[in-house]
Design a protein around this motif. Structure first.
Motif, PDB file in Angstrom:
ATOM      1  N   ARG A  86      47.898  48.424  34.385  1.00  0.00           N
ATOM      2  CA  ARG A  86      48.959  48.874  33.474  1.00  0.00           C
ATOM      3  C   ARG A  86      48.383  49.250  32.112  1.00  0.00           C
ATOM      4  O   ARG A  86      48.736  50.286  31.535  1.00  0.00           O
ATOM      5  CB  ARG A  86      50.006  47.777  33.328  1.00  0.00           C
ATOM      6  CG  ARG A  86      51.148  48.149  32.397  1.00  0.00           C
ATOM      7  CD  ARG A  86      52.186  47.039  32.310  1.00  0.00           C
ATOM      8  NE  ARG A  86      53.284  47.417  31.422  1.00  0.00           N
ATOM      9  CZ  ARG A  86      54.351  46.639  31.181  1.00  0.00           C
ATOM     10  NH1 ARG A  86      54.445  45.451  31.771  1.00  0.00           N
ATOM     11  NH2 ARG A  86      55.305  47.050  30.362  1.00  0.00           N
ATOM     12  N   GLY A  87      47.481  48.414  31.598  1.00  0.00           N
ATOM     13  CA  GLY A  87      46.895  48.701  30.298  1.00  0.00           C
ATOM     14  C   GLY A  87      46.116  50.004  30.294  1.00  0.00           C
ATOM     15  O   GLY A  87      46.217  50.799  29.348  1.00  0.00           O
ATOM     16  N   LEU A  88      45.345  50.279  31.345  1.00  0.00           N
ATOM     17  CA  LEU A  88      44.553  51.509  31.400  1.00  0.00           C
ATOM     18  C   LEU A  88      45.447  52.741  31.516  1.00  0.00           C
ATOM     19  O   LEU A  88      45.183  53.773  30.893  1.00  0.00           O
ATOM     20  CB  LEU A  88      43.570  51.444  32.571  1.00  0.00           C
ATOM     21  CG  LEU A  88      42.427  50.429  32.426  1.00  0.00           C
ATOM     22  CD1 LEU A  88      41.605  50.367  33.707  1.00  0.00           C
ATOM     23  CD2 LEU A  88      41.546  50.777  31.242  1.00  0.00           C
ATOM     24  N   LEU A  89      46.517  52.652  32.309  1.00  0.00           N
ATOM     25  CA  LEU A  89      47.430  53.795  32.436  1.00  0.00           C
ATOM     26  C   LEU A  89      48.158  54.052  31.117  1.00  0.00           C
ATOM     27  O   LEU A  89      48.361  55.210  30.725  1.00  0.00           O
ATOM     28  CB  LEU A  89      48.434  53.535  33.561  1.00  0.00           C
ATOM     29  CG  LEU A  89      47.856  53.513  34.984  1.00  0.00           C
ATOM     30  CD1 LEU A  89      48.947  53.161  35.987  1.00  0.00           C
ATOM     31  CD2 LEU A  89      47.230  54.856  35.355  1.00  0.00           C
ATOM     32  N   GLU A  90      48.561  52.977  30.440  1.00  0.00           N
ATOM     33  CA  GLU A  90      49.209  53.157  29.133  1.00  0.00           C
ATOM     34  C   GLU A  90      48.233  53.748  28.117  1.00  0.00           C
ATOM     35  O   GLU A  90      48.603  54.601  27.300  1.00  0.00           O
ATOM     36  CB  GLU A  90      49.752  51.821  28.634  1.00  0.00           C
ATOM     37  CG  GLU A  90      50.957  51.328  29.415  1.00  0.00           C
ATOM     38  CD  GLU A  90      51.403  49.937  28.986  1.00  0.00           C
ATOM     39  OE1 GLU A  90      50.587  49.234  28.328  1.00  0.00           O
ATOM     40  OE2 GLU A  90      52.542  49.540  29.312  1.00  0.00           O
ATOM     41  N   LEU A  91      46.986  53.330  28.181  1.00  0.00           N
ATOM     42  CA  LEU A  91      45.971  53.868  27.279  1.00  0.00           C
ATOM     43  C   LEU A  91      45.792  55.363  27.507  1.00  0.00           C
ATOM     44  O   LEU A  91      45.614  56.132  26.555  1.00  0.00           O
ATOM     45  CB  LEU A  91      44.647  53.133  27.478  1.00  0.00           C
ATOM     46  CG  LEU A  91      43.461  53.642  26.651  1.00  0.00           C
ATOM     47  CD1 LEU A  91      43.753  53.513  25.161  1.00  0.00           C
ATOM     48  CD2 LEU A  91      42.192  52.876  27.025  1.00  0.00           C
ATOM     49  N   LEU A  93      46.528  54.508  39.803  1.00  0.00           N
ATOM     50  CA  LEU A  93      47.932  54.906  39.864  1.00  0.00           C
ATOM     51  C   LEU A  93      48.520  54.626  41.251  1.00  0.00           C
ATOM     52  O   LEU A  93      49.621  54.080  41.373  1.00  0.00           O
ATOM     53  CB  LEU A  93      48.036  56.389  39.518  1.00  0.00           C
ATOM     54  CG  LEU A  93      49.397  57.064  39.533  1.00  0.00           C
ATOM     55  CD1 LEU A  93      49.461  58.095  38.413  1.00  0.00           C
ATOM     56  CD2 LEU A  93      49.620  57.770  40.863  1.00  0.00           C
ATOM     57  N   TRP A  94      47.756  54.961  42.298  1.00  0.00           N
ATOM     58  CA  TRP A  94      48.270  54.727  43.649  1.00  0.00           C
ATOM     59  C   TRP A  94      48.337  53.242  43.990  1.00  0.00           C
ATOM     60  O   TRP A  94      49.170  52.822  44.799  1.00  0.00           O
ATOM     61  CB  TRP A  94      47.391  55.453  44.671  1.00  0.00           C
ATOM     62  CG  TRP A  94      47.701  56.911  44.780  1.00  0.00           C
ATOM     63  CD1 TRP A  94      46.917  57.953  44.389  1.00  0.00           C
ATOM     64  CD2 TRP A  94      48.893  57.479  45.303  1.00  0.00           C
ATOM     65  NE1 TRP A  94      47.560  59.150  44.643  1.00  0.00           N
ATOM     66  CE2 TRP A  94      48.776  58.883  45.207  1.00  0.00           C
ATOM     67  CE3 TRP A  94      50.068  56.959  45.845  1.00  0.00           C
ATOM     68  CZ2 TRP A  94      49.769  59.757  45.621  1.00  0.00           C
ATOM     69  CZ3 TRP A  94      51.061  57.823  46.266  1.00  0.00           C
ATOM     70  CH2 TRP A  94      50.907  59.201  46.157  1.00  0.00           C
ATOM     71  N   ARG A 118      39.053  47.767  24.033  1.00  0.00           N
ATOM     72  CA  ARG A 118      40.367  47.137  23.986  1.00  0.00           C
ATOM     73  C   ARG A 118      40.579  46.126  25.115  1.00  0.00           C
ATOM     74  O   ARG A 118      41.199  45.074  24.912  1.00  0.00           O
ATOM     75  CB  ARG A 118      41.452  48.214  24.043  1.00  0.00           C
ATOM     76  CG  ARG A 118      42.863  47.673  23.873  1.00  0.00           C
ATOM     77  CD  ARG A 118      43.910  48.764  23.939  1.00  0.00           C
ATOM     78  NE  ARG A 118      43.737  49.770  22.896  1.00  0.00           N
ATOM     79  CZ  ARG A 118      44.575  50.807  22.726  1.00  0.00           C
ATOM     80  NH1 ARG A 118      45.619  50.945  23.533  1.00  0.00           N
ATOM     81  NH2 ARG A 118      44.347  51.679  21.771  1.00  0.00           N
ATOM     82  N   TYR A 119      40.104  46.452  26.313  1.00  0.00           N
ATOM     83  CA  TYR A 119      40.405  45.619  27.478  1.00  0.00           C
ATOM     84  C   TYR A 119      39.158  45.031  28.134  1.00  0.00           C
ATOM     85  O   TYR A 119      39.218  44.581  29.278  1.00  0.00           O
ATOM     86  CB  TYR A 119      41.162  46.447  28.527  1.00  0.00           C
ATOM     87  CG  TYR A 119      42.458  47.024  28.051  1.00  0.00           C
ATOM     88  CD1 TYR A 119      43.494  46.205  27.636  1.00  0.00           C
ATOM     89  CD2 TYR A 119      42.649  48.404  28.024  1.00  0.00           C
ATOM     90  CE1 TYR A 119      44.694  46.734  27.200  1.00  0.00           C
ATOM     91  CE2 TYR A 119      43.847  48.959  27.595  1.00  0.00           C
ATOM     92  CZ  TYR A 119      44.862  48.117  27.169  1.00  0.00           C
ATOM     93  OH  TYR A 119      46.047  48.657  26.748  1.00  0.00           O
TER      94      TYR A 119
END
Length: 818
Positions: free
Chosen positions: A248-253, A283-284, A200-201
């Motif tokens: 952001r994309g990885l955390l949403e995934l 995240l941090w 996806r990314y």
């Protein structure tokens, strides 16, 4: 594990062994002398091994290195530092003339015992001496090793796997002209997340500077980063314009990831440990970013990471990520962190994570001037519901109503004030997105209701007092909490130490309490009513009140069981044996303990698994319920089927230490509620409350089952009897049933029966023959003031037996009634 390509020709390998045998005696002697003389503190040329290497030509050094490589992988000596140093020294030498066959053979030796990190050192160093054409011959072998490492099937730690992969990757990259800027060990295929993220990314992740950010994030070994780590990471993010969108994309995934087996071993994961480490670092890196999407996303990550696996309430999806997310979220402003963590505090069963959540909530509350209890009260989401617990939305010409009915979240559709059955076809066809949002809202409201029900019930063991304003705002007007609070019994203080009991009643001027006699009470300080604080007459009157109005309380209050310290418990002082000696179906008992908020391990036929304790904290107090595994000689599957109950003990928190206290020193409300929980474990899981157990259970416990299904009633069963004494006179069967001290006697058309009020077991009357009654289709029973599975079964069996001439199916009366 490896590629399985052809190994070097056997004749070539035999030549290797011949050369190794030639140097082995000298090598073993040198290693032994250096080990004995502690040569590690001397320069290598001054050691016996160093002098040996200096005396050999390149072919001999290669043979010595291959022999040490072979020997180190198979010999687990207490101290093989000398041999490892010798490998390092040989690996550091260049121009030795290594061949492809020699490197392949060494990788094969590593394959034999792939658990020693140093086993990769020499073949990797030797491969670095080869040219591109020779590396191409090695590539299948090395790629197989990398796949084994990077998909997490190896036994090494994350850091060790990364070190080995970092050494091996140039072997593969050296045989191709273009290398992927996104290293294979980052977002590898060890789980669905890595593969999906690359698909996806992939383009975004390969943009300038992003790989540097990801690489740094993957180095965070702790739950909370150091200041130095954060400075380095923030500098990397600042130098990569595409880094924040990628993060952001990885955390949403991650929040979309579902449980899935890891490889083919059946072990279920949401994230591979490598991916969890990476996301913890990412995240941090955005935790203090001043953008509006950060807080909601941190909340979503926290919830998903803390969510337990199906059937395993004590095991969060990603515990280390959850702990980090809790810390990061607790440092954000606004109400979202409080609401999120408050919800999790009522659902998380993992003790370590729950401790972290409660500490974060305490900190959030202190910053806002709230006590920990107030944090939970004030953080209940209203989900956009009005004061009556309804939210109306226009969808496709209809009114979609999300509401709360009898403590449950429901979705109904109305048109012109008329309720419809089901979802209108036009809504399903033309508004699927809005329908999905409404159903999601129903689930969210249901989650809040479940959490609030448990929280309010826990207040019955606490001596909490509220002002009139706080009571009305938090427990009556709040749409979610109010659906419980408005149907509970409360007390208000009318004088110093004088409390009067009443039911919530709304006057034009606001909320008041209405006594049983209909007197309106001005409200001062308010607390929850508990039958332990009332006399028998008052308790009976409130039970009549709830029954007369057909008011189903959201939790058992008027009919709540009360447990006081007995003379026997005063004699034993520090423990209670009141519930000892019961045989429980263990899996059901364990699940019930966890559901009721008791932390416990799982018993089983392994070391330390034969005895256990369930623990629950009540503020500054703690109850411990001991139980033990019962091995069943009739069973041969070595499973954990039964446990036997033991004593209950109490402790009080003294700073950070728990101190044992006598049962007489425990607050009455805490003692009663703790013992009520234990009684619930016994009632739910005891073999005596399974009416069909006699026909399928082990013979070993048959005497216990017989005694419990005919013996004196427990406190819960006495409550059951009290309900029947009020319910039966109002029913249409009062002339055909008799309520006795232990049994409900039923007179059918073909015979007479008696149903034990504690277990629901049926026997014929008067010859006392056990009768297995299977209620295939439950007949309608009168409305009950609270949920009680055994009471429902007793009434269902009573109605069934009253019409015994029409019974067919699983219940055969002919063999006992003729």
């Amino acid at each position: 594990m490896w590629s399985g390509r052809d190994r070097p020709d056997p004749a070539v390998v035999q030549g290797f062994y011949d050369r190794m045998r030639a140097v082995a005696p000298a090598g073993a002697g040198a290693i032994e002398r250096d080990a004995r003389r502690r040569a590690g503190e001397r320069r290598f040329p001054e050691t016996a091994c160093g002098r040996l290497v200096a005396s050999l030509d390149d072919t001999g050094v290669r043979a010595l290195g291959m022999w040490v490589h072979h020997w180190c992988l198979r010999c687990y000596e207490d101290d093989n530092r000398v041999a490892l140093r010798l490998i390092e020294e040989i690996a550091g030498r260049t121009g030795l003339g290594w061949t492809v066959d020699e490197v392949l053979w060494m990788f094969g030796e590593t394959h034999v015992t792939p658990y020693v990190e140093q086993g990769f050192r020499l073949p990797v160093a030797a491969a670095a001496e080869l040219g591109p054409a020779e590396l191409s011959a090695l590539r299948p072998e090395v790629e197989a090793i990398l796949d084994w490492l990077e998909t997490g099937r190896s036994p090494f730690s994350t850091a060790a796997r990364r070190r080995i992969a970092r050494q091996l990757r140039p072997v593969v990259d050296g045989s191709v002209t273009v290398a992927d800027p996104l290293p294979a060990w980052l977002l590898h295929v060890g789980d669905r997340f890595g593969a999906t993220a690359r698909e996806r990314y992939g383009d975004r992740l390969r943009r300038p500077g992003v790989v540097t950010v990801l690489t740094h994030a993957a180095t965070l070994a702790r739950v909370e980063p150091t200041a130095r780590w954060l400075r380095t990471g923030r500098s990397a993010v600042a130098g990569a314009p595409d880094a924040v969108p990628a993060i952001r994309g990885l955390l949403e995934l991650f929040t979309e990831q579902e449980e899935a087996p890891l490889h083919d071993d059946g072990y279920t994961v949401v994230l591979h440990p490598d991916a969890e480490t990476l996301l913890r670092g990412l995240l941090w890196l955005v935790a203090d970013t001043d953008q509006e999407w950060v807080t909601p996303l941190l909340a979503a990550v926290t919830v998903h990471a803390a969510t337990a696996f199906a059937g395993a309430p004590g095991f969060p999806h990603c515990p280390r990520l959850a702990n980090a997310a809790v810390l990061a979220l607790s440092r954000r402003a606004g109400v979202v962190p409080v609401v999120t963590l408050a919800r999790l505090s009522g659902s998380v069963r993992n003790r370590a994570l729950l401790t972290r959540i409660r500490a974060a909530l305490t900190g959030l509350g202190a910053a806002r001037g709230w006590s920990p209890e107030e944090v939970l009260e004030l953080s209940v989401a209203d989900h956009g519901l009005d004061a009556e617990g309804r939210r109306v939305t226009k969808v496709g010409g209809y009114e979609a109503v999300v509401g709360i009915e009898q403590g449950r979240a429901v979705l109904r559709f109305e048109r012109d004030g008329r309720a419809l059955k089901g979802v209108p076809a036009v809504v399903r066809a033309d508004h699927p997105g809005e329908l999905a949002d409404l159903r999601s809202l129903v689930r969210d409201v249901g989650t809040s209701l479940a959490g609030e029900r448990g929280r309010i019930e826990s207040l019955l063991s606490a001596d909490r007092v509220w002002s009139a304003a706080d009571w009305a705002a938090r427990y009556l007007d709040q749409p979610v909490t109010g659906c419980f609070g408005r149907r509970l019994i409360w007390q208000t203080e009318v004088g110093p130490g004088r409390w009067v009991t009443g039911w919530p009643h709304r006057e034009p001027s606001g909320w008041t309490l209405l006594t049983r006699e209909g007197t309106v009470l001005p409200v001062g300080r308010v607390r929850l009513w508990h039958p332990l604080r009332a006399g028998a007459d008052e308790v009976g009157a409130w039970r009549d009140r709830t029954m007369a109005g057909d008011l189903r309380q959201p939790l058992r209050q008027a009919f709540r069981e009360v447990y006081r310290v007995t003379p026997a418990e005063k004699a034993t002082r520090f423990h209670s044996d009141r519930f000892a000696g019961h045989i429980l179906r263990y899996r059901q008992a364990n699940a019930t303990m966890r559901t009721r908020g008791w932390a416990t391990t799982y018993l089983g036929p392994w070391d330390g698994g034969f005895e256990g304790e369930a623990v629950r904290e009540f503020g500054a107090w703690r109850a411990r319920f001991f139980h033990a595994l019962v091995e069943d000689p009739d069973e041969h599957d070595h499973g954990t089927r039964y446990c036997v109950t033991d004593r209950v003990r109490f402790d009080r928190r003294d700073g950070t230490v728990w101190q044992p206290v006598p049962v007489t020193g425990v607050p009455p409300l805490v003692f009663s509620e703790a013992m009520r929980d234990v009684a619930g474990f016994v009632e739910v899981a005891s073999i005596a409350t399974d009416p069909q157990w006699r026909d399928r259970g082990t013979a070993r416990f048959r005497s216990y089952w017989a005694e419990e299904t005919t013996g004196p009633l427990t406190t819960s069963a006495e409550i059951r009897r009290d309900v029947l004494s009020r319910l039966l006179p109002r029913s249409g069967i009062a002339d055909r049933v008799v309520l006795g001290p232990r049994f409900l006697r039923v007179r059918g058309s073909r015979g007479a029966y008696r149903i034990h009020l504690g277990s629901g077991v049926v026997r014929t009357d008067p010859d006392d023959t056990y009768l297995p009654v299977a209620v295939d289709r439950r007949p309608p029973v009168p409305p009950l003031p609270f949920e009680d599975a055994v009471l429902t079964e007793v009434l269902s069996r009573a109605f069934l037996l009253l019409a015994d001439d029409g019974i067919t199916g699983g219940t055969d009366l002919r063999r006992v009634t003729g």
